[in-house]
Each structure stands twice: as C-alpha cells, then as structure tokens.
Enzyme design. Sequence first.
Site, PDB file in Angstrom:
ATOM      1  N   ARG A  50      53.989  45.102  52.245  1.00  0.00           N
ATOM      2  CA  ARG A  50      54.011  46.578  52.234  1.00  0.00           C
ATOM      3  C   ARG A  50      53.494  47.138  53.564  1.00  0.00           C
ATOM      4  O   ARG A  50      54.003  48.145  54.070  1.00  0.00           O
ATOM      5  CB  ARG A  50      53.196  47.112  51.055  1.00  0.00           C
ATOM      6  N   LYS A 149      52.180  54.103  53.431  1.00  0.00           N
ATOM      7  CA  LYS A 149      50.722  54.161  53.239  1.00  0.00           C
ATOM      8  C   LYS A 149      50.104  54.391  54.614  1.00  0.00           C
ATOM      9  O   LYS A 149      49.672  53.454  55.292  1.00  0.00           O
ATOM     10  CB  LYS A 149      50.243  52.852  52.592  1.00  0.00           C
ATOM     11  N   GLU A 182      51.639  61.275  40.864  1.00  0.00           N
ATOM     12  CA  GLU A 182      50.584  60.257  40.857  1.00  0.00           C
ATOM     13  C   GLU A 182      49.250  60.964  41.072  1.00  0.00           C
ATOM     14  O   GLU A 182      49.203  62.185  41.223  1.00  0.00           O
ATOM     15  CB  GLU A 182      50.846  59.223  41.951  1.00  0.00           C
TER      16      GLU A 182
HETATM   17  N1  PMP Z   1      48.966  56.098  45.072  1.00  0.00           N
HETATM   18  C1  PMP Z   1      48.293  56.353  46.211  1.00  0.00           C
HETATM   19  C2  PMP Z   1      48.483  57.664  46.871  1.00  0.00           C
HETATM   20  C3  PMP Z   1      47.435  55.391  46.762  1.00  0.00           C
HETATM   21  O1  PMP Z   1      46.767  55.647  47.880  1.00  0.00           O
HETATM   22  C4  PMP Z   1      47.286  54.150  46.107  1.00  0.00           C
HETATM   23  C5  PMP Z   1      46.405  53.093  46.700  1.00  0.00           C
HETATM   24  N2  PMP Z   1      45.048  53.345  46.545  1.00  0.00           N
HETATM   25  C6  PMP Z   1      47.977  53.949  44.900  1.00  0.00           C
HETATM   26  C7  PMP Z   1      48.836  54.931  44.437  1.00  0.00           C
HETATM   27  C8  PMP Z   1      47.856  52.648  44.159  1.00  0.00           C
HETATM   28  O2  PMP Z   1      48.503  51.621  44.884  1.00  0.00           O
HETATM   29  P1  PMP Z   1      48.001  50.116  44.821  1.00  0.00           P
HETATM   30  O3  PMP Z   1      48.031  49.733  43.396  1.00  0.00           O
HETATM   31  O4  PMP Z   1      49.006  49.366  45.638  1.00  0.00           O
HETATM   32  O5  PMP Z   1      46.635  50.073  45.384  1.00  0.00           O
END
Ligand code: PMP
Length: 290
Positions: A50, A149, A182
């Site tokens: 990623r 990200k 989210e």
């Molecule tokens: N949404 C956002 C905006 C994030 O920054 C993150 C990571 N902290 C997540 C969802 C969750 O992603 P992951 O499970 O890959 O950490």
Amino acid sequence: MYIYLDGDYVQEQDAKVSVFDHGLLYGDGVFEGIRVYDGKIFKCKEHIDRLFEAAKAIMIEIPLTKTEVEEILVTTCKKNTLQKGYIRFVVTRGKGDLGLSPDKCPTPTVFCIASDISLYPAQMYETGMPIITASQRRNKATIVDPQIKSLNYLNNILAKIEANQAGVPEALMLNHDGIVAECTADNVFIIKKGVIYTPPIHVGILDGITRSTVIDIARKVGYTVVEKEFTLFNVYNADECFLTGTGAEVIPVNSVDRRIIGEGVCGPITKQLLEEFHKVASCDGVAVFE
Ligand code: PMP
C-alpha cells in the site's frame, strides 16, 4: 529509542529533518502505520504494497526496494526490542525550497519509528465507544483520493476536533453525497439481522488492511459481509457497529449521535470478530526475532 532515518539508525534526539522538507511544509508524502504482535509484523507485505501504491499515485519514487523496507521495519523493531507495538514508516517528498514544486526535491526523506500507540480508552474495547457524526465531509475521491495514505490528514483532523469538542473519542465522516464513509482513522462496519455491512472503497475511504482482515475473518466464520453504500439512518438502526484500523484494532461503537446502537454494549458478533481478530493477529506476520 532508535529511529531509522535515511540510511542510519540514530537516537531520537538526533533524528532531525530539515524545515525545508516538503513533508513538513506541505504534507507532501506518504506513510504507513503497522502493528507488531508477539514479535511479528502484522500484514507486513500488505502495508509495504500500500505504501508503494500511495507513493506511485503521488509520484514519489521510494529509494528502496520492498525487501529493503521490510528489513528496515524488522531492524527498527529489533533495535528497540519491540515485541508488541506500532511502527510508523514515512516517506516524504524530501528537502526542497519554499515553492510547491516537487522538482526541487531531489531525494525523498525516509524514516521509521517503532514505538506504541493507544488511540482509545482501554475499557471502551469492552463497553463500546460513543461517536458523533462530523459536519466535516470526507475528502472527495475525485479531488484527493482517500486511498492515498498521505501526510496531509487535515480533513480527518478537522473531524477529530469536532469529536473532541463533543466529548467523544471519534467522529464518523460522510462523503460529499451524505453516504457513510469512515471515521477519522478507522473504517466502519454495521451489523443488521446477522449480516455485516461496510462501505465500498468507491465512496471515498482508505482501503483499510484491518478492514480486509476482518472481512476475511467474518466470511471464514460464516457471516455474510456486504460492501454497500448506506446512510446514517442505517447506522442509527443497526444492531451492532464497530470500527477497524491498525491503531484502533477492532472497537465496538455503543452510540452514534446519541442514538444507542443495539443494546448499547459490545454486541455478540462484534465480540466474536474481536476475539478472532486477536487470534489471527498473534499468529500471523513477519518475525522480528529469530
Ligand atoms: N481510514 C483512515 C482514514 C485511516 O487513516 C486508517 C488508518 N489508521 C484506516 C481507515 C484504517 O486502515 P488500516 O486498517 O489499514 O490501518
């Protein structure tokens, strides 16, 4: 604490980055947050993949191979004897001048911190957590895609400030059309009549690695998981609701905008998924210590 910085492992006080670094000046860069459980780096490959995809999207060439990134993750944990914790791996556009242009930044800055993180009060993993909906909408995917990200988290931070002001630990974010997207650093799931629902990536969310892990776990134990758009009405009337993220892990939600979810406690399916998640987390991953 040892920090990896551009090829060296240095003490925290020596881990210095230029004030001309575009990561600092413009939030121009990408990062990953990765968990370490029982001396193993959880979903290491997925996080590295990623990271490279986000870097590609914003045209940063990471000056390392994926294998080298994995070696840095392992070595940073080893040097800090980290058996359990959280790794932050960051690649910025690098040092440039005061203009925006990345052309003036010849070399990305790369650093890695292995430490710990605790996002929410521990007892909320048992009791559930109250959240609110932020008025701040999630970035639109056609403008800055939340799948990147990046180091620019202002959109999420503004929503987090709303949560703080409301006296709750987290905020739910809707997309531009009012569809549930989210939370500020977590993906969201709801459960209704035994079926698990989570928003699809195209509504404008990060493709969470914990989200995928939980979807896989839930399907393996026999639940139907549907990636489907839904609104706040569906959240308010869900039987259960929970959030997933590397930092958050799996955390139940007990109220949203003061509407009690289900019985107002951690529901039975969430509890089962939380337990299954911890089983997977402690037996899966790249070993730090031989
Ligand atoms: N949404 C956002 C905006 C994030 O920054 C993150 C990571 N902290 C997540 C969802 C969750 O992603 P992951 O499970 O890959 O950490």
